[in-house]
Design an enzyme around this catalytic site. Structure first.
Site, mmCIF file in Angstrom:
data_model
loop_
_atom_site.group_PDB
_atom_site.id
_atom_site.type_symbol
_atom_site.label_atom_id
_atom_site.label_comp_id
_atom_site.label_asym_id
_atom_site.label_seq_id
_atom_site.Cartn_x
_atom_site.Cartn_y
_atom_site.Cartn_z
ATOM 1 C CE1 TYR A 242 0.684 7.138 -31.898
ATOM 2 C CE2 TYR A 242 0.789 9.434 -31.255
ATOM 3 C CZ TYR A 242 1.242 8.389 -32.031
ATOM 4 O OH TYR A 242 2.251 8.587 -32.934
ATOM 5 C CG HIS B 64 -4.073 -8.851 -57.153
ATOM 6 N ND1 HIS B 64 -4.727 -7.683 -56.847
ATOM 7 C CD2 HIS B 64 -4.998 -9.686 -57.698
ATOM 8 C CE1 HIS B 64 -6.003 -7.789 -57.213
ATOM 9 N NE2 HIS B 64 -6.189 -8.989 -57.727
HETATM 10 P P1 NDP Z 1 -1.731 12.631 -27.158
HETATM 11 O O1 NDP Z 1 -0.797 13.768 -27.044
HETATM 12 O O2 NDP Z 1 -1.663 11.742 -28.328
HETATM 13 O O3 NDP Z 1 -3.215 13.145 -27.021
HETATM 14 C C1 NDP Z 1 -3.628 13.899 -25.927
HETATM 15 C C2 NDP Z 1 -5.034 14.333 -26.193
HETATM 16 O O4 NDP Z 1 -5.566 14.940 -25.021
HETATM 17 C C3 NDP Z 1 -5.114 15.354 -27.318
HETATM 18 O O5 NDP Z 1 -6.226 15.043 -28.098
HETATM 19 C C4 NDP Z 1 -5.294 16.662 -26.562
HETATM 20 O O6 NDP Z 1 -6.070 17.587 -27.257
HETATM 21 C C5 NDP Z 1 -6.105 16.210 -25.366
HETATM 22 N N1 NDP Z 1 -5.924 17.089 -24.209
HETATM 23 C C6 NDP Z 1 -4.763 17.526 -23.683
HETATM 24 N N2 NDP Z 1 -4.996 18.309 -22.622
HETATM 25 C C7 NDP Z 1 -6.333 18.364 -22.475
HETATM 26 C C8 NDP Z 1 -7.190 19.014 -21.561
HETATM 27 N N3 NDP Z 1 -6.704 19.771 -20.583
HETATM 28 N N4 NDP Z 1 -8.526 18.846 -21.710
HETATM 29 C C9 NDP Z 1 -9.024 18.101 -22.719
HETATM 30 N N5 NDP Z 1 -8.255 17.445 -23.610
HETATM 31 C C10 NDP Z 1 -6.916 17.572 -23.483
HETATM 32 O O7 NDP Z 1 -1.501 11.833 -25.786
HETATM 33 P P2 NDP Z 1 -1.987 10.411 -25.293
HETATM 34 O O8 NDP Z 1 -2.285 10.587 -23.860
HETATM 35 O O9 NDP Z 1 -3.028 9.853 -26.193
HETATM 36 O O10 NDP Z 1 -0.664 9.561 -25.461
HETATM 37 C C11 NDP Z 1 0.561 10.032 -24.926
HETATM 38 C C12 NDP Z 1 1.700 9.760 -25.852
HETATM 39 O O11 NDP Z 1 2.055 8.401 -25.771
HETATM 40 C C13 NDP Z 1 1.381 9.994 -27.319
HETATM 41 O O12 NDP Z 1 1.610 11.307 -27.707
HETATM 42 C C14 NDP Z 1 2.297 9.048 -28.025
HETATM 43 O O13 NDP Z 1 3.507 9.678 -28.275
HETATM 44 C C15 NDP Z 1 2.468 7.925 -27.020
HETATM 45 N N6 NDP Z 1 1.630 6.769 -27.412
HETATM 46 C C16 NDP Z 1 1.959 6.100 -28.543
HETATM 47 C C17 NDP Z 1 1.199 5.031 -28.961
HETATM 48 C C18 NDP Z 1 1.548 4.314 -30.218
HETATM 49 O O14 NDP Z 1 2.670 4.464 -30.692
HETATM 50 N N7 NDP Z 1 0.634 3.549 -30.796
HETATM 51 C C19 NDP Z 1 0.025 4.582 -28.205
HETATM 52 C C20 NDP Z 1 -0.234 5.384 -27.041
HETATM 53 C C21 NDP Z 1 0.541 6.433 -26.677
HETATM 54 P P3 NDP Z 1 -5.445 18.625 -28.308
HETATM 55 O O15 NDP Z 1 -5.246 17.844 -29.554
HETATM 56 O O16 NDP Z 1 -6.502 19.627 -28.400
HETATM 57 O O17 NDP Z 1 -4.197 19.124 -27.688
#
Ligand code: NDP
Length: 447
Positions: free
Chosen positions: A177, A436
């Protein structure tokens, strides 16, 4: 030490905590809320609200370029970051005041300071001790940055809201996100963006077509996406920073934003003085009634790591306080069909099952989709595409999932979420007359 008694002591005045306090006070409970920082938690201060204001700011750049195709002649526009940042901060401070007023008017007592659990019923806050029949932990989460050489040079999403000045180039690590939202924001504000993601498709957990189509649209808008890439180290390079990437490449940027998830905010909370248990990433474990392993202590919202969304924390607060203090029958939280939006550019809105989840759970799945150029883009120019998708259980005709990528996707999907929650069938969608010309009408004309 003086001890004050409460029926409910809430730790954390974010979305969930404030709602719990107000609801419980409304039921006649004696309630206190402890908060050491600004009222409103992540959502109000360094999350949903300021992020959305930044999204609005970024969308102007796209609108300005579209406007030319519609006959508007104008000189090149300038963007002033301090104006946006400081206007945003003023608005957030106004909201902090509203939260305070709401709490005061509800009759809850606001306790300023960091709370520390002393045992199952006692909490220390700023040199005073409080006793509560029930304690609710609603301390939310905080950004997580993995360990790696040069980690100290990385910024998190909290930092981005208060940057002194905008660098010319920002690298963003992650594919969730926050990574895609901030990529769109800063690209829209005129910054060069490199998005570095360790896998090959954005937004894991969403319908795969959403992540794929979003990536194509982000690239179309000039964001460079480095898939299957990890940052190995970051070091200073003059006024900027240089990252060494897996695969041997290097990348220089004025700032590296790590959007690599969030972890439960429990440090210093005194959990060790109680029987409260934690699990993955320190998230507090609760049962279906939000109760921890310590029967008088409950937890809701991001600190439980269940579903990290503000409206979910608010609903959990309402269910919990009704069950604790209301006189009706106990109810349970329903986690099915939680709609959500990603405020990327273009935006995503989604409710229900992705095509992939549906195929795992249902034997016969029908998928209806439409990918099209939005009408606005015809004169506006650019390569904007919209995607609309319905996932249907062929046996019952029930709509299992409703997904959209395109302008106003969050607004549109909120409405369709009611239909999905009610168990609408594809035939119900078909019987509905479209409006529409809109993008949303595609949902009721899919064949
Ligand atoms: P997310 O869980 O959405 O994404 C985290 C990202 O970081 C993933 O792509 C993950 O990869 C990657 N990642 C995790 N660990 C590592 C690492 N060690 N090295 C490299 N990449 C890594 O978290 P966000 O931080 O974006 O947001 C946190 C939460 O906040 C979200 O899950 C959501 O629930 C909430 N949020 C909601 C919003 C909304 O409703 N619009 C907006 C912002 C946040 P991989 O996929 O490979 O695990």
């Amino acid at each position: 030490m003086n001890t004050t008694d409460f029926d409910l002591l809430v730790i954390g005045a974010g979305s969930g905590g404030v709602r719990a306090a107000r609801m419980a006070a409304g039921y006649g409970a004696r309630v206190a809320v402890a908060e050491s920082q600004a009222l409103g938690g992540t959502c109000v201060n360094v999350g949903c609200v300021p992020k959305k204001l930044f999204v609005y700011a970024a969308e102007f750049s796209h609108a300005l370029s579209d406007a030319r195709g519609y006959g508007w002649e104008m000189p090149a526009a300038d963007f002033d970051w301090p104006t946006l940042r400081d206007n945003k901060t003023k608005e957030i401070e106004r909201l902090n005041g509203i939260y305070q007023k709401l709490l005061e008017e509800s009759g809850a007592t606001l306790l300023r300071g960091k709370a520390r659990l002393l045992d199952a019923h006692r909490v220390a806050i700023a040199d005073r001790e409080y006793h509560a029949r029930h304690i609710l932990i609603a301390t939310g989460g905080r950004p997580f940055i993995p360990e790696f050489p040069g980690r100290e040079h990385a910024l998190n999403s909290d930092d981005m809201f208060y940057l002194e000045q905008l660098p010319e180039r920002i690298a963003i690590v992650g594919g969730g996100y926050i990574a895609v939202e901030f990529s769109g924001i800063f690209k829209g504000l005129g910054i060069e963006i490199d998005l570095i993601y360790r896998r090959d498709r954005l937004l894991r957990g969403f319908d795969t077509e959403l992540g794929e189509t979003l990536a194509a649209q982000m690239q179309e808008r000039g964001i460079r996406i480095h898939f299957n890439t990890e940052v190995e180290r970051i070091e200073p390079a003059g006024a900027e920073f240089r990252a060494s990437l897996s695969g041997g490449g290097q990348l220089t940027a004025g700032a590296f934003l790590y959007a690599t998830g969030r972890k439960a905010n429990t440090s210093g909370l005194g959990l060790e003085n109680t029987r409260v248990q934690t699990g993955d990433g320190g998230a507090i474990r609760t049962d279906g009634s939000f109760c921890t392993a310590e029967p008088s202590i409950y937890a809701i919202g991001d600190v439980t790591g269940r579903v990290e969304l503000t409206p979910v924390a608010i609903r959990e607060a309402m269910v919990l306080t009704r069950n604790l203090f209301g006189d009706g029958e106990a109810t349970a939280m329903d986690y099915d069909n939680i709609p959500s939006a990603v405020f990327s550019q273009p935006a995503i809105g989604t409710v229900g099952l992705s095509e992939q989840q549906a195929r795992e759970r249902f034997a016969n799945v029908r998928v209806y989709r439409s990918e099209f150029r939005p009408l606005k883009a015809t004169l506006g120019g650019g390569g904007d595409r919209a995607l609309i998708k319905l996932v249907v259980d062929a046996d019952s005709d029930r709509v299992l999932g409703c997904h959209m990528l395109g302008d106003h996707a969050g607004e549109i999907i909120q409405g369709f979420a009611v239909a999905v929650q009610m168990g609408a069938t594809k035939a119900d969608f078909d019987r509905t007359i479209g409006i529409h010309p809109t993008a949303a009408e595609e949902f009721v004309t899919l064949r």
